[in-house]
Design a protein around this motif. Structure first.
Motif, PDB file in Angstrom:
ATOM      1  N   ALA A  63      -5.463  -3.350   1.694  1.00 59.81           N
ATOM      2  CA  ALA A  63      -4.897  -2.026   1.434  1.00 59.81           C
ATOM      3  C   ALA A  63      -5.298  -1.041   2.532  1.00 59.81           C
ATOM      4  CB  ALA A  63      -5.355  -1.514   0.073  1.00 59.81           C
ATOM      5  N   ALA A  64      -6.544  -1.093   2.966  1.00 65.83           N
ATOM      6  CA  ALA A  64      -7.006  -0.210   4.047  1.00 65.83           C
ATOM      7  C   ALA A  64      -6.253  -0.500   5.339  1.00 65.83           C
ATOM      8  CB  ALA A  64      -8.507  -0.361   4.250  1.00 65.83           C
ATOM      9  N   GLU A  65      -6.041  -1.768   5.645  1.00 64.19           N
ATOM     10  CA  GLU A  65      -5.283  -2.136   6.845  1.00 64.19           C
ATOM     11  C   GLU A  65      -3.840  -1.663   6.754  1.00 64.19           C
ATOM     12  OE1 GLU A  65      -5.655  -6.331   7.565  1.00 64.19           O
ATOM     13  OE2 GLU A  65      -7.815  -6.178   7.940  1.00 64.19           O
ATOM     14  N   PHE A  66      -3.251  -1.777   5.561  1.00 66.40           N
ATOM     15  CA  PHE A  66      -1.884  -1.303   5.349  1.00 66.40           C
ATOM     16  C   PHE A  66      -1.785   0.182   5.699  1.00 66.40           C
ATOM     17  CE2 PHE A  66       1.134   0.817   2.502  1.00 66.40           C
ATOM     18  CZ  PHE A  66       2.313   0.180   2.856  1.00 66.40           C
ATOM     19  N   ILE A 103      -1.275  -3.695 -13.976  1.00 66.15           N
ATOM     20  CA  ILE A 103      -0.875  -3.377 -12.599  1.00 66.15           C
ATOM     21  C   ILE A 103      -0.358  -1.941 -12.520  1.00 66.15           C
ATOM     22  CG2 ILE A 103       0.590  -4.006 -10.649  1.00 66.15           C
ATOM     23  CD1 ILE A 103       0.812  -6.822 -11.974  1.00 66.15           C
ATOM     24  N   TRP A 104      -0.924  -1.189 -11.603  1.00 64.69           N
ATOM     25  CA  TRP A 104      -0.528   0.192 -11.349  1.00 64.69           C
ATOM     26  C   TRP A 104      -0.086   0.307  -9.901  1.00 64.69           C
ATOM     27  CZ3 TRP A 104      -1.266   4.548 -14.671  1.00 64.69           C
ATOM     28  CH2 TRP A 104      -1.752   4.202 -15.937  1.00 64.69           C
ATOM     29  N   GLU A 105       0.569   1.419  -9.569  1.00 64.52           N
ATOM     30  CA  GLU A 105       0.937   1.634  -8.176  1.00 64.52           C
ATOM     31  C   GLU A 105       0.880   3.104  -7.803  1.00 64.52           C
ATOM     32  OE1 GLU A 105       4.903   0.724  -6.841  1.00 64.52           O
ATOM     33  OE2 GLU A 105       5.823   1.795  -8.497  1.00 64.52           O
ATOM     34  N   PHE A 106       0.447   3.333  -6.569  1.00 67.65           N
ATOM     35  CA  PHE A 106       0.581   4.635  -5.918  1.00 67.65           C
ATOM     36  C   PHE A 106       1.919   4.575  -5.184  1.00 67.65           C
ATOM     37  CE2 PHE A 106      -4.076   4.106  -5.981  1.00 67.65           C
ATOM     38  CZ  PHE A 106      -4.447   5.305  -6.559  1.00 67.65           C
ATOM     39  N   ARG A 107       2.771   5.590  -5.370  1.00 59.66           N
ATOM     40  CA  ARG A 107       4.087   5.604  -4.735  1.00 59.66           C
ATOM     41  C   ARG A 107       4.230   6.847  -3.881  1.00 59.66           C
ATOM     42  NH1 ARG A 107       8.719   3.123  -8.204  1.00 59.66           N
ATOM     43  NH2 ARG A 107       9.773   3.928  -6.392  1.00 59.66           N
ATOM     44  N   THR A 108       4.761   6.648  -2.695  1.00 58.62           N
ATOM     45  CA  THR A 108       5.063   7.766  -1.809  1.00 58.62           C
ATOM     46  C   THR A 108       6.445   7.539  -1.227  1.00 58.62           C
ATOM     47  OG1 THR A 108       2.746   8.094  -1.230  1.00 58.62           O
ATOM     48  CG2 THR A 108       4.375   8.988   0.290  1.00 58.62           C
ATOM     49  N   LEU A 109       7.295   8.549  -1.336  1.00 56.43           N
ATOM     50  CA  LEU A 109       8.592   8.532  -0.670  1.00 56.43           C
ATOM     51  C   LEU A 109       8.499   9.503   0.491  1.00 56.43           C
ATOM     52  CD1 LEU A 109      11.565   7.752  -0.401  1.00 56.43           C
ATOM     53  CD2 LEU A 109      12.100   9.567  -2.048  1.00 56.43           C
ATOM     54  N   TYR A 110       8.682   8.978   1.687  1.00 56.23           N
ATOM     55  CA  TYR A 110       8.614   9.816   2.879  1.00 56.23           C
ATOM     56  C   TYR A 110       9.657   9.320   3.878  1.00 56.23           C
ATOM     57  CZ  TYR A 110       7.045  11.841   7.235  1.00 56.23           C
ATOM     58  OH  TYR A 110       7.018  12.507   8.428  1.00 56.23           O
ATOM     59  N   HIS A 124       9.942   4.082   0.970  1.00 56.01           N
ATOM     60  CA  HIS A 124       8.971   4.018  -0.127  1.00 56.01           C
ATOM     61  C   HIS A 124       7.742   3.258   0.339  1.00 56.01           C
ATOM     62  CE1 HIS A 124      11.384   5.555  -3.462  1.00 56.01           C
ATOM     63  NE2 HIS A 124      12.417   4.959  -2.863  1.00 56.01           N
ATOM     64  N   TYR A 125       6.584   3.868   0.170  1.00 55.90           N
ATOM     65  CA  TYR A 125       5.296   3.246   0.465  1.00 55.90           C
ATOM     66  C   TYR A 125       4.626   3.000  -0.883  1.00 55.90           C
ATOM     67  CZ  TYR A 125       6.352   4.976   5.087  1.00 55.90           C
ATOM     68  OH  TYR A 125       6.975   5.232   6.287  1.00 55.90           O
ATOM     69  N   ARG A 126       4.288   1.760  -1.170  1.00 51.56           N
ATOM     70  CA  ARG A 126       3.724   1.404  -2.467  1.00 51.56           C
ATOM     71  C   ARG A 126       2.398   0.682  -2.268  1.00 51.56           C
ATOM     72  NH1 ARG A 126       8.263  -1.839  -5.405  1.00 51.56           N
ATOM     73  NH2 ARG A 126       6.893  -1.493  -7.175  1.00 51.56           N
ATOM     74  N   LEU A 127       1.374   1.174  -2.946  1.00 47.83           N
ATOM     75  CA  LEU A 127       0.060   0.522  -2.943  1.00 47.83           C
ATOM     76  C   LEU A 127      -0.257   0.108  -4.369  1.00 47.83           C
ATOM     77  CD1 LEU A 127      -1.012   3.098  -0.562  1.00 47.83           C
ATOM     78  CD2 LEU A 127      -2.183   0.927  -0.350  1.00 47.83           C
ATOM     79  N   PHE A 128      -0.507  -1.164  -4.553  1.00 44.23           N
ATOM     80  CA  PHE A 128      -0.778  -1.688  -5.885  1.00 44.23           C
ATOM     81  C   PHE A 128      -2.267  -1.563  -6.196  1.00 44.23           C
ATOM     82  CE2 PHE A 128       3.091  -3.534  -4.334  1.00 44.23           C
ATOM     83  CZ  PHE A 128       3.954  -3.252  -5.380  1.00 44.23           C
ATOM     84  N   ALA A 129      -2.551  -1.327  -7.480  1.00 45.18           N
ATOM     85  CA  ALA A 129      -3.925  -1.017  -7.855  1.00 45.18           C
ATOM     86  C   ALA A 129      -4.234  -1.475  -9.279  1.00 45.18           C
ATOM     87  CB  ALA A 129      -4.157   0.483  -7.731  1.00 45.18           C
ATOM     88  N   PHE A 130      -5.528  -1.542  -9.578  1.00 46.18           N
ATOM     89  CA  PHE A 130      -6.026  -1.940 -10.892  1.00 46.18           C
ATOM     90  C   PHE A 130      -7.184  -1.018 -11.263  1.00 46.18           C
ATOM     91  CE2 PHE A 130      -4.214  -5.485  -8.704  1.00 46.18           C
ATOM     92  CZ  PHE A 130      -3.440  -6.109  -9.665  1.00 46.18           C
ATOM     93  N   TRP A 131      -7.310  -0.711 -12.559  1.00 43.77           N
ATOM     94  CA  TRP A 131      -8.410   0.119 -13.045  1.00 43.77           C
ATOM     95  C   TRP A 131      -9.659  -0.737 -13.229  1.00 43.77           C
ATOM     96  CZ3 TRP A 131      -8.221   5.362 -14.124  1.00 43.77           C
ATOM     97  CH2 TRP A 131      -6.959   5.950 -14.106  1.00 43.77           C
ATOM     98  N   THR A 152      -5.290  -2.881  -3.893  1.00 42.06           N
ATOM     99  CA  THR A 152      -5.420  -4.218  -3.318  1.00 42.06           C
ATOM    100  C   THR A 152      -4.557  -4.452  -2.091  1.00 42.06           C
ATOM    101  OG1 THR A 152      -3.746  -5.057  -4.846  1.00 42.06           O
ATOM    102  CG2 THR A 152      -6.068  -5.238  -5.508  1.00 42.06           C
ATOM    103  N   HIS A 153      -3.337  -3.942  -2.086  1.00 51.04           N
ATOM    104  CA  HIS A 153      -2.421  -4.172  -0.970  1.00 51.04           C
ATOM    105  C   HIS A 153      -1.234  -3.227  -1.070  1.00 51.04           C
ATOM    106  CE1 HIS A 153      -0.811  -6.581  -4.254  1.00 51.04           C
ATOM    107  NE2 HIS A 153       0.371  -6.588  -3.629  1.00 51.04           N
ATOM    108  N   GLY A 154      -0.427  -3.182  -0.032  1.00 53.93           N
ATOM    109  CA  GLY A 154       0.722  -2.287  -0.029  1.00 53.93           C
ATOM    110  C   GLY A 154       1.958  -2.942   0.544  1.00 53.93           C
ATOM    111  N   LEU A 155       3.099  -2.282   0.314  1.00 52.30           N
ATOM    112  CA  LEU A 155       4.341  -2.741   0.914  1.00 52.30           C
ATOM    113  C   LEU A 155       5.240  -1.542   1.174  1.00 52.30           C
ATOM    114  CD1 LEU A 155       6.893  -2.875  -1.335  1.00 52.30           C
ATOM    115  CD2 LEU A 155       5.474  -4.697  -2.181  1.00 52.30           C
ATOM    116  N   ILE A 156       6.230  -1.776   2.020  1.00 54.20           N
ATOM    117  CA  ILE A 156       7.175  -0.725   2.401  1.00 54.20           C
ATOM    118  C   ILE A 156       8.576  -1.203   2.038  1.00 54.20           C
ATOM    119  CG2 ILE A 156       8.205   0.506   4.348  1.00 54.20           C
ATOM    120  CD1 ILE A 156       5.535   0.122   5.817  1.00 54.20           C
ATOM    121  N   SER A 157       9.377  -0.304   1.448  1.00 53.35           N
ATOM    122  CA  SER A 157      10.786  -0.600   1.225  1.00 53.35           C
ATOM    123  C   SER A 157      11.601   0.603   1.700  1.00 53.35           C
ATOM    124  CB  SER A 157      11.068  -0.932  -0.255  1.00 53.35           C
ATOM    125  OG  SER A 157      10.684   0.127  -1.081  1.00 53.35           O
TER     126      SER A 157
END
Length: 90
Positions: free
Chosen positions: A13-16, A51-58, A62-69, A82-87
């Motif tokens: 996730a940090a590298e993403f 499974i949770w996600e941080f979402r950013t539209l810029y 869409h920049y999405r980072l997946f996360a867990f509590w 944990t990791h991210g993806l771009i769409s």
């Protein structure tokens, strides 16, 4: 305002985030910081089960980072990204 949780980034996730261009990275980090203090479902929401996600539209992307509590410590709540993806929006 009171912080609802702390965010910890796993290496992927940090590298993403580090590999995003500067303006996109700034927007993603801004939204993650905002989510820590608010309940804005547009930027942080539950997807399924744990499974949770941080979402950013810029800039139509869409920049999405997946996360867990992680509430095991009961002292401090940590959200682990944990990791991210771009769409790209067409």
């Amino acid at each position: 305002m009171t912080e609802k949780f702390r965010v910890q980034f796993l290496e992927e996730a940090a590298e993403f985030i580090d590999n995003l261009d500067e303006k996109a990275r700034d927007k993603v980090i801004y939204n993650i910081q905002k989510a820590r203090f608010s309940s804005d479902r547009e930027i942080f929401k539950k997807l399924k089960d744990e499974i949770w996600e941080f979402r950013t539209l810029y800039n139509k992307t869409h920049y999405r980072l997946f996360a867990f509590w992680d509430k095991t410590g009961k002292i401090e709540t940590v959200v682990i990204s944990t990791h991210g993806l771009i769409s790209v929006c067409l």
